[in-house]
Design an enzyme around this catalytic site. Structure first.
Site, mmCIF file in Angstrom:
data_model
loop_
_atom_site.group_PDB
_atom_site.id
_atom_site.type_symbol
_atom_site.label_atom_id
_atom_site.label_comp_id
_atom_site.label_asym_id
_atom_site.label_seq_id
_atom_site.Cartn_x
_atom_site.Cartn_y
_atom_site.Cartn_z
ATOM 1 C CE LYS A 117 -15.663 -41.897 25.031
ATOM 2 N NZ LYS A 117 -15.467 -41.309 26.355
ATOM 3 C CG ASP A 125 -14.730 -38.212 22.661
ATOM 4 O OD1 ASP A 125 -13.602 -37.708 22.764
ATOM 5 O OD2 ASP A 125 -15.499 -38.386 23.622
#
Ligand code: C5P
Length: 264
Positions: A9, A133
């Site tokens: 990401k 995350d």
């Protein structure tokens, strides 16, 4: 055997709002998955075993793959052993979420291999216990994340975009970057407005952690400049670094021959 992709990401913007009493920081960030990914092969086995194509990666219980597997065992009371082969392509300590992504992929794989049919919402809650995350990787690929990062609001896809990842030869530790953050230097931008800008075609990239990363690794400034010098209009730290994502194209090169260029 189950083979799954485990993507990286970037944070298209990352706003730090405040430091919390528990030591974490309240953030508001637009997370975007990218097609730089690891591939992971999972199978149920006689005993736990993890191998990796990256010889530097820890394979012991500190690897988030085992944190995810242990959490799954604890929550479901299932007894199993797991063989995992990790094809590592995502650089570590780079702010690209590679370890978090591997943990999310492990929860997903176990739910399939053991046919436990745990709802995704529950897996996302468990993911928050592994790391801030991890839950993002259960979204469709674009999400607005708040709290420590574990509160995930999935969003419609953004227009397709190519990007380049620039990673210096050293990594950065997330706790160290957060620790060196000067809370008086935060951007004061309104995160919901920033979000609207991305969806109205006027993206504005920023990262409140960039100054903190530059403070603990001053050589990162020269690295960023060398990437900017290659002509990329946007060069932004991803997460807590040390990698940058670059949007737009760098300086193009064209064919030359000896009549155009005096190379002797
Ligand atoms: O949640 P995770 O284990 O990925 O976080 C690693 C470290 O990064 C935390 O221990 C904390 O020091 C820092 N952190 C933070 N605020 C966040 C996320 C992480 O301070 N929102």
């Amino acid at each position: 055997m189950l083979t799954l992709r485990s993507p990286a990401k970037v944070n298209l913007f990352l706003r730090v709002l405040r430091r919390r009493a528990d030591g974490y920081h309240e953030i508001a960030s637009l997370f975007q998955a990218i097609d730089l990914s690891d591939r992971i092969h999972f199978s149920l086995a006689e005993k736990d075993h993890l191998s990796s194509t990256d010889p530097k990666l820890p394979l012991d219980k500190n690897n988030l793959i085992w944190k995810a597997a242990d959490l799954f065992r604890q929550k479901t009371h299932q007894k199993f052993s797991l063989n995992v082969q990790l094809e590592k392509n995502i650089p570590t300590e780079a702010g690209l979420g590679g370890g978090s992504s591997n943990a999310a992929t492990t929860l997903w794989a176990l739910n399939r291999l053991l046919e436990t049919k745990i709802p995704v919402e529950t897996l996302m809650q468990w993911a928050g216990e592994i790391g801030s995350d991890v839950a993002f990787f259960f979204s469709g690929g674009t999400a607005y994340c708040t709290g420590r990062g574990e509160i995930v609001r999935p969003l419609p896809p953004l227009p397709p975009q190519t990007l380049t990842i620039a990673k210096p030869p050293y990594g950065l530790s997330t706790p160290a970057v957060y620790k060196s953050l000067d809370l008086t230097l935060l951007s004061q931008r309104h995160p919901e407005e920033a979000l609207n800008h991305f969806y109205s075609g006027q993206p504005h990239y920023f990262n409140d952690l960039e100054a903190a990363a530059l403070k603990i690794k001053p050589e990162l400034a020269a690295f960023k400049k060398s990437v900017l010098d290659q002509g990329y209009p946007i060069v932004m730290l991803s997460g807590s670094g040390s990698s940058f994502f670059c949007i737009g194209s760098g300086l193009p090169y064209s064919f030359i021959n000896s009549s155009q260029a005096n190379w002797y």
